[in-house]
Design a protein around this motif. Structure first.
Motif, PDB file in Angstrom:
ATOM      1  N   ARG A 110       0.830  -1.204   0.000  1.00 56.14           N
ATOM      2  CA  ARG A 110       0.000   0.000   0.000  1.00 56.14           C
ATOM      3  C   ARG A 110       0.869   1.261   0.000  1.00 56.14           C
ATOM      4  NH1 ARG A 110      -5.245   0.345   1.154  1.00 56.14           N
ATOM      5  NH2 ARG A 110      -5.217  -1.722   2.124  1.00 56.14           N
ATOM      6  N   ASP A 111       1.970   1.229   0.750  1.00 57.16           N
ATOM      7  CA  ASP A 111       2.890   2.373   0.747  1.00 57.16           C
ATOM      8  C   ASP A 111       3.452   2.614  -0.656  1.00 57.16           C
ATOM      9  OD1 ASP A 111       2.606   2.865   3.474  1.00 57.16           O
ATOM     10  OD2 ASP A 111       4.295   1.560   4.012  1.00 57.16           O
ATOM     11  N   VAL A 112       3.751   1.529  -1.357  1.00 58.73           N
ATOM     12  CA  VAL A 112       4.329   1.644  -2.704  1.00 58.73           C
ATOM     13  C   VAL A 112       3.322   2.259  -3.663  1.00 58.73           C
ATOM     14  CG1 VAL A 112       5.281   0.356  -4.649  1.00 58.73           C
ATOM     15  CG2 VAL A 112       5.900  -0.272  -2.321  1.00 58.73           C
ATOM     16  N   ILE A 113       2.067   1.829  -3.568  1.00 60.32           N
ATOM     17  CA  ILE A 113       1.019   2.410  -4.419  1.00 60.32           C
ATOM     18  C   ILE A 113       0.874   3.898  -4.121  1.00 60.32           C
ATOM     19  CG2 ILE A 113      -1.458   2.432  -4.870  1.00 60.32           C
ATOM     20  CD1 ILE A 113      -1.439  -0.587  -4.497  1.00 60.32           C
ATOM     21  N   ASN A 114       0.857   4.253  -2.842  1.00 60.87           N
ATOM     22  CA  ASN A 114       0.762   5.669  -2.468  1.00 60.87           C
ATOM     23  C   ASN A 114       1.950   6.460  -2.995  1.00 60.87           C
ATOM     24  OD1 ASN A 114      -1.562   4.984  -1.131  1.00 60.87           O
ATOM     25  ND2 ASN A 114      -0.709   5.143   0.918  1.00 60.87           N
ATOM     26  N   THR A 115       3.147   5.856  -2.933  1.00 61.75           N
ATOM     27  CA  THR A 115       4.345   6.524  -3.430  1.00 61.75           C
ATOM     28  C   THR A 115       4.239   6.788  -4.929  1.00 61.75           C
ATOM     29  OG1 THR A 115       5.773   5.545  -1.730  1.00 61.75           O
ATOM     30  CG2 THR A 115       6.844   6.297  -3.755  1.00 61.75           C
ATOM     31  N   LEU A 116       3.817   5.781  -5.685  1.00 60.18           N
ATOM     32  CA  LEU A 116       3.693   5.943  -7.134  1.00 60.18           C
ATOM     33  C   LEU A 116       2.642   6.989  -7.483  1.00 60.18           C
ATOM     34  CD1 LEU A 116       3.885   2.223  -8.321  1.00 60.18           C
ATOM     35  CD2 LEU A 116       5.640   3.983  -8.561  1.00 60.18           C
ATOM     36  N   TYR A 117       1.531   6.971  -6.753  1.00 56.83           N
ATOM     37  CA  TYR A 117       0.470   7.929  -7.064  1.00 56.83           C
ATOM     38  C   TYR A 117       0.902   9.359  -6.730  1.00 56.83           C
ATOM     39  CZ  TYR A 117      -3.979  10.341  -7.153  1.00 56.83           C
ATOM     40  OH  TYR A 117      -4.979  11.227  -7.444  1.00 56.83           O
ATOM     41  N   SER A 118       1.533   9.549  -5.579  1.00 54.94           N
ATOM     42  CA  SER A 118       1.945  10.894  -5.176  1.00 54.94           C
ATOM     43  C   SER A 118       3.005  11.470  -6.099  1.00 54.94           C
ATOM     44  CB  SER A 118       2.467  10.868  -3.729  1.00 54.94           C
ATOM     45  OG  SER A 118       3.633  10.078  -3.624  1.00 54.94           O
ATOM     46  N   ARG A 119       3.716  10.603  -6.836  1.00 53.26           N
ATOM     47  CA  ARG A 119       4.746  11.054  -7.778  1.00 53.26           C
ATOM     48  C   ARG A 119       4.256  11.024  -9.226  1.00 53.26           C
ATOM     49  NH1 ARG A 119       9.888   7.744  -5.080  1.00 53.26           N
ATOM     50  NH2 ARG A 119       9.790   8.783  -3.050  1.00 53.26           N
ATOM     51  N   ASP A 120       2.957  10.862  -9.399  1.00 50.80           N
ATOM     52  CA  ASP A 120       2.316  10.924 -10.726  1.00 50.80           C
ATOM     53  C   ASP A 120       2.740   9.801 -11.661  1.00 50.80           C
ATOM     54  OD1 ASP A 120       0.866  13.244 -10.060  1.00 50.80           O
ATOM     55  OD2 ASP A 120       2.556  14.527 -10.617  1.00 50.80           O
ATOM     56  N   LEU A 139       1.051   6.852 -11.560  1.00 53.57           N
ATOM     57  CA  LEU A 139      -0.181   6.129 -11.846  1.00 53.57           C
ATOM     58  C   LEU A 139      -1.135   7.043 -12.597  1.00 53.57           C
ATOM     59  CD1 LEU A 139      -0.789   4.201  -8.488  1.00 53.57           C
ATOM     60  CD2 LEU A 139       0.378   3.428 -10.565  1.00 53.57           C
ATOM     61  N   LYS A 140      -1.534   6.611 -13.770  1.00 53.90           N
ATOM     62  CA  LYS A 140      -2.402   7.426 -14.628  1.00 53.90           C
ATOM     63  C   LYS A 140      -3.876   7.142 -14.335  1.00 53.90           C
ATOM     64  CE  LYS A 140       1.014   7.533 -18.387  1.00 53.90           C
ATOM     65  NZ  LYS A 140       2.057   6.796 -17.666  1.00 53.90           N
ATOM     66  N   LYS A 141      -4.714   8.079 -14.730  1.00 51.63           N
ATOM     67  CA  LYS A 141      -6.153   7.914 -14.549  1.00 51.63           C
ATOM     68  C   LYS A 141      -6.643   6.679 -15.306  1.00 51.63           C
ATOM     69  CE  LYS A 141      -7.430  12.760 -13.805  1.00 51.63           C
ATOM     70  NZ  LYS A 141      -8.278  13.884 -14.279  1.00 51.63           N
ATOM     71  N   ASP A 142      -7.673   6.053 -14.753  1.00 56.35           N
ATOM     72  CA  ASP A 142      -8.324   4.890 -15.369  1.00 56.35           C
ATOM     73  C   ASP A 142      -7.356   3.730 -15.575  1.00 56.35           C
ATOM     74  OD1 ASP A 142     -10.795   6.354 -15.671  1.00 56.35           O
ATOM     75  OD2 ASP A 142      -9.879   7.364 -17.394  1.00 56.35           O
ATOM     76  N   SER A 143      -6.396   3.582 -14.671  1.00 59.80           N
ATOM     77  CA  SER A 143      -5.457   2.463 -14.757  1.00 59.80           C
ATOM     78  C   SER A 143      -5.728   1.480 -13.619  1.00 59.80           C
ATOM     79  CB  SER A 143      -4.013   2.960 -14.701  1.00 59.80           C
ATOM     80  OG  SER A 143      -3.741   3.594 -13.457  1.00 59.80           O
ATOM     81  N   SER A 144      -5.103   0.308 -13.720  1.00 64.51           N
ATOM     82  CA  SER A 144      -5.317  -0.734 -12.719  1.00 64.51           C
ATOM     83  C   SER A 144      -3.994  -1.405 -12.380  1.00 64.51           C
ATOM     84  CB  SER A 144      -6.308  -1.777 -13.246  1.00 64.51           C
ATOM     85  OG  SER A 144      -6.449  -2.849 -12.343  1.00 64.51           O
ATOM     86  N   VAL A 145      -3.689  -1.488 -11.099  1.00 68.60           N
ATOM     87  CA  VAL A 145      -2.499  -2.208 -10.651  1.00 68.60           C
ATOM     88  C   VAL A 145      -2.833  -3.698 -10.685  1.00 68.60           C
ATOM     89  CG1 VAL A 145      -0.908  -2.621  -8.746  1.00 68.60           C
ATOM     90  CG2 VAL A 145      -1.723  -0.297  -9.212  1.00 68.60           C
ATOM     91  N   THR A 146      -2.160  -4.439 -11.580  1.00 69.20           N
ATOM     92  CA  THR A 146      -2.500  -5.854 -11.772  1.00 69.20           C
ATOM     93  C   THR A 146      -1.663  -6.788 -10.916  1.00 69.20           C
ATOM     94  OG1 THR A 146      -0.982  -6.025 -13.651  1.00 69.20           O
ATOM     95  CG2 THR A 146      -3.275  -5.415 -14.123  1.00 69.20           C
ATOM     96  N   SER A 147      -0.459  -6.367 -10.531  1.00 70.58           N
ATOM     97  CA  SER A 147       0.368  -7.224  -9.674  1.00 70.58           C
ATOM     98  C   SER A 147       1.435  -6.386  -8.977  1.00 70.58           C
ATOM     99  CB  SER A 147       1.026  -8.353 -10.476  1.00 70.58           C
ATOM    100  OG  SER A 147       1.971  -7.837 -11.390  1.00 70.58           O
ATOM    101  N   ILE A 148       1.808  -6.843  -7.784  1.00 72.33           N
ATOM    102  CA  ILE A 148       2.891  -6.242  -7.014  1.00 72.33           C
ATOM    103  C   ILE A 148       3.750  -7.389  -6.498  1.00 72.33           C
ATOM    104  CG2 ILE A 148       3.528  -4.759  -5.078  1.00 72.33           C
ATOM    105  CD1 ILE A 148       0.797  -3.516  -5.179  1.00 72.33           C
ATOM    106  N   SER A 149       5.036  -7.349  -6.782  1.00 73.27           N
ATOM    107  CA  SER A 149       5.911  -8.445  -6.373  1.00 73.27           C
ATOM    108  C   SER A 149       7.291  -7.917  -5.996  1.00 73.27           C
ATOM    109  CB  SER A 149       6.024  -9.483  -7.488  1.00 73.27           C
ATOM    110  OG  SER A 149       6.484  -8.879  -8.687  1.00 73.27           O
ATOM    111  N   LEU A 150       8.006  -8.719  -5.224  1.00 78.43           N
ATOM    112  CA  LEU A 150       9.324  -8.330  -4.729  1.00 78.43           C
ATOM    113  C   LEU A 150      10.444  -8.954  -5.560  1.00 78.43           C
ATOM    114  CD1 LEU A 150       8.970  -8.530  -0.839  1.00 78.43           C
ATOM    115  CD2 LEU A 150       9.785  -6.543  -2.129  1.00 78.43           C
ATOM    116  N   GLY A 151      11.539  -8.241  -5.654  1.00 76.95           N
ATOM    117  CA  GLY A 151      12.752  -8.739  -6.276  1.00 76.95           C
ATOM    118  C   GLY A 151      13.928  -7.930  -5.738  1.00 76.95           C
TER     119      GLY A 151
END
Length: 273
Positions: free
Chosen positions: A196-206, A208-220
């Motif tokens: 959730r922190d990562v999603i917030n980070t991406l959104y606050s830095r623009d 994530l575009k409108k009408d998009s969907s996060v389909t997967s989140i994984s670690l590496g």
């Protein structure tokens, strides 16, 4: 008279420093409390903003709360360790780059039309169990694999890649391989950002575009420091996003520091999940 003036001066300094310390402490408390309030309000605000921009995400994955940086040295190949692999011709370049050519055809797909990489990695590729499939580029007839640390891939590091090529008939013809040796923890484990922190980070830095969907989140892991043969790797979140037009984007975030990670390579859109 001079001694009296000096005593007065010292007293004034003591009083001034005491007042300054009280002021700085009260300022710190105010800033700390504001930061806590902003964090709570910010999370609420971002959730509302995500809904407003029609940005969605599914169930978030479980994740380890702590991870460490890891380090490793590039590993050389030797002719003796390759002798057990038959029907292949090997060329070792600069001790750490392996070029292998198959003398007999190996069909990349089975009778059902599925790619059969597991058997090939097990029986044909040295240390093949260390690699994870990243993408298949059918139009150019190759597949890209990343070496893994435990179950986590090392993203886009030339020294940790395996590339398998096939011909127009679907027969594997050759492959190129590089790898690291044993991985060691570098420093102690640290807290990592939540999905959730990562999603917030991406959104606050623009990102994530409108009408998009996060389909997967994984670690590496991504490369943090390169010191000749030794390299240090940082835990890294990969966030895959489907855009309104059906195209996909990958974003990478340092899971400890929260910094964006950029790679020079162009990533193919047909990334294997």
């Amino acid at each position: 008279m001079k001694r009296l003036d000096w005593n007065k001066t010292k007293t004034m300094f003591i009083v001034v420093f005491a007042i300054l310390n009280v002021f700085l402490y009260s300022l710190y408390l105010n800033q700390y409390n504001e930061a806590q309030n902003v964090r709570v309000l910010g999370e609420t605000s971002i959730e509302e903003s995500l809904n407003h921009d029609n940005i969605s995400y599914g169930p978030l994955p479980e994740y380890p709360e702590e991870m460490s940086y890891v380090s490793a040295d590039t590993a050389p190949f030797s002719k003796s360790e390759l002798s057990k692999y038959k029907n292949q011709e090997f060329v070792i370049s600069e001790e750490t780059i392996l070029y292998a050519t198959l003398e007999e055809p190996y069909m990349i797909k089975n009778a059902r039309g599925d790619y059969q990489f597991t058997d090939f990695l097990t029986n044909y590729v040295p240390y093949g169990e260390e690699y994870l499939l990243w993408e298949v580029v059918e139009e150019n007839q190759f597949a890209l694999f990343f070496q893994k640390v435990e179950e986590y891939p090392i993203y886009f590091n030339y020294n940790a890649m395996l590339i398998v090529y096939w011909d127009e008939k679907g027969n594997i013809t050759h492959y190129e391989q590089q790898r690291f040796g044993e991985f060691d923890s570098f420093n102690k484990k640290k807290d990592i950002l939540s999905p959730r922190d990562v999603i917030n980070t991406l959104y606050s830095r623009d990102y994530l575009k409108k009408d998009s969907s996060v389909t997967s989140i994984s670690l590496g892991y991504s490369t943090l420091i390169t010191l000749t043969q030794t390299q240090v790797f940082a835990p890294t979140w990969r966030v895959r996003v489907e855009l309104k037009d059906g195209e996909f984007e990958d974003h990478f975030v340092n899971a400890i520091e929260g910094k964006m990670v950029e790679f020079q390579q162009e990533r193919n859109e047909n990334v294997v999940e």
